[in-house]
Design an enzyme around this catalytic site. Structure first.
Site: not given
Length: 375
Positions: A20, A120-121
């Site tokens: 993350d 973002d993950e």
């Protein structure tokens, strides 16, 4: 029988990383303008310039100290953060998407089993990896963190465990720029003190219902009356009990690029005119273009499909000189291909369809690496 007797057998032989990015959008903005690091940065439209409207996309850690987080109304930032510290920056999704593509290229160097959750993950199953059998999961997580930092200037946090649920809890536990490993023998101890309201899937309404059943702690949850609990919470309750015992059998599903995008319709009343046929083709091509734009893709081959009232079906395809994401190009090709079927229009057309293939992710194709670089 105990609660655990009702649950499936645990699977603890996998090696899964949840990665993350730390305050991703805000961190990208700070790279573009380093002076923002000294401010409480909020990525959102400034409600003072937007009729009081706006939702916070994300905030940097300085702003979070004032209780300002993503998904809050942007007015909350004005209320909580001193005027001399607060800075609003409009979201720049084009840049965020480009950086995300760069990061995902790094993921693919480690494993093909990458499940993207957001820009973002992502989850990575590294049970089998590309860097060598001598690499531990911690080695791989460290490699990812260092490569991302070196090539983008951004930090990330990672959780390492034997399933997706615990890996995600681990990455959240370690923020920012941290690393947490939860082994099978550590899971029960880790979960014992973990707030139930922070379990994925437990929102405000579910939490209220749990409280109505006198469930406030992990201990309360794993000692419930299983019959009453499943009667009231059904499948969601069964999944929650599995998580409470550190069980999550969901596989990491690799994201695959779709091979084609298309639209077709069967008509109750046959079509006999090109005007109506072309009107339908335009609708199909517009819809395809919207799909490609949403997923930042282009296509190089257009496929036309037609079926007449006698159920004769034919297809034609044409490959463009360059990949496109514009309905105009698709429509022009589809109309040219339609012109080959005058006889079918005379008989009556029962089905028309357009699809596109040879799908390309054009942002990866055009991206210049590295986008950012630190020394």
């Amino acid at each position: 029988m105990t609660v655990q007797d009702w649950l499936p057998k645990n699977k603890t032989d996998r090696k899964i990383i949840h990665l993350d990015m730390d305050a991703f959008y805000a961190s990208v903005e700070e790279l573009k303008n380093p002076q923002l690091k000294q401010k409480a940065l909020v990525v959102a439209h400034d409600p003072r310039k937007n009729n009081g409207h706006g939702v916070i996309t994300t905030s940097n850690y300085r702003a979070r100290k004032y209780g300002v987080f993503s998904a809050m109304p942007a007015t909350k930032a004005i209320e909580n953060i001193p005027k001399n510290e607060l800075v609003f920056v409009k979201p720049d999704f084009k840049t965020y998407r480009k950086v995300s593509k760069q990061i995902h290229c790094i993921f693919q160097e480690v494993t093909d089993l990458v499940e993207t959750v957001a820009f973002d993950e992502a989850y990575l199953d590294v049970t089998q990896n590309k860097l060598g059998t001598d690499k531990t999961t911690i080695d791989l997580a460290s490699y990812l963190q260092q490569r991302i930092l070196k090539e983008t200037g951004l930090t990330c946090s990672v959780g390492i465990s034997y399933n997706k649920f615990l890996a995600k809890l681990g990455s959240e536990y370690a923020k920012p720029f941290g690393r947490t490993i939860i082994l099978p023998e550590m899971a029960t101890e880790f979960l014992k003190d973990y707030p139930i309201n922070q379990f994925p899937g437990v929102g405000k309404k579910t939490l209220m219902r749990l409280h109505e059943h006198d469930i406030y702690t992990h201990e309360d949850l794993i000692t419930v009356n299983i019959h009453d609990f499943l009667r009231d919470f059904k499948r969601a309750g069964y999944d929650l009990l599995q998580r409470a015992f550190g069980i999550d059998l969901r596989p990491v599903k690799a994201n695959r690029l779709r091979k084609s995008y298309g639209k077709e319709s069967t008509f109750l009343e046959p079509i006999h005119t090109k005007t109506k046929a072309k009107r339908m083709l335009k609708l199909y091509c517009d819809e395809i273009q919207n799909q490609l734009t949403t997923e930042n893709l282009k296509a190089q081959t257009v496929v036309f499909k037609i079926r007449d009232s006698q159920f004769n079906t034919a297809t034609r395809r044409q490959t463009l000189a360059q990949a496109q994401d514009q309905s105009t190009y698709f429509y022009q090709v589809a109309c040219q291909l339609l012109d080959e079927f005058d006889t079918e229009l005379t008989v009556g057309v029962r089905l028309l369809g357009v699809s596109v293939t040879n799908i390309l992710d054009f942002e990866i194709q055009s991206m210049s690496l590295p986008l950012f670089q630190t020394r």
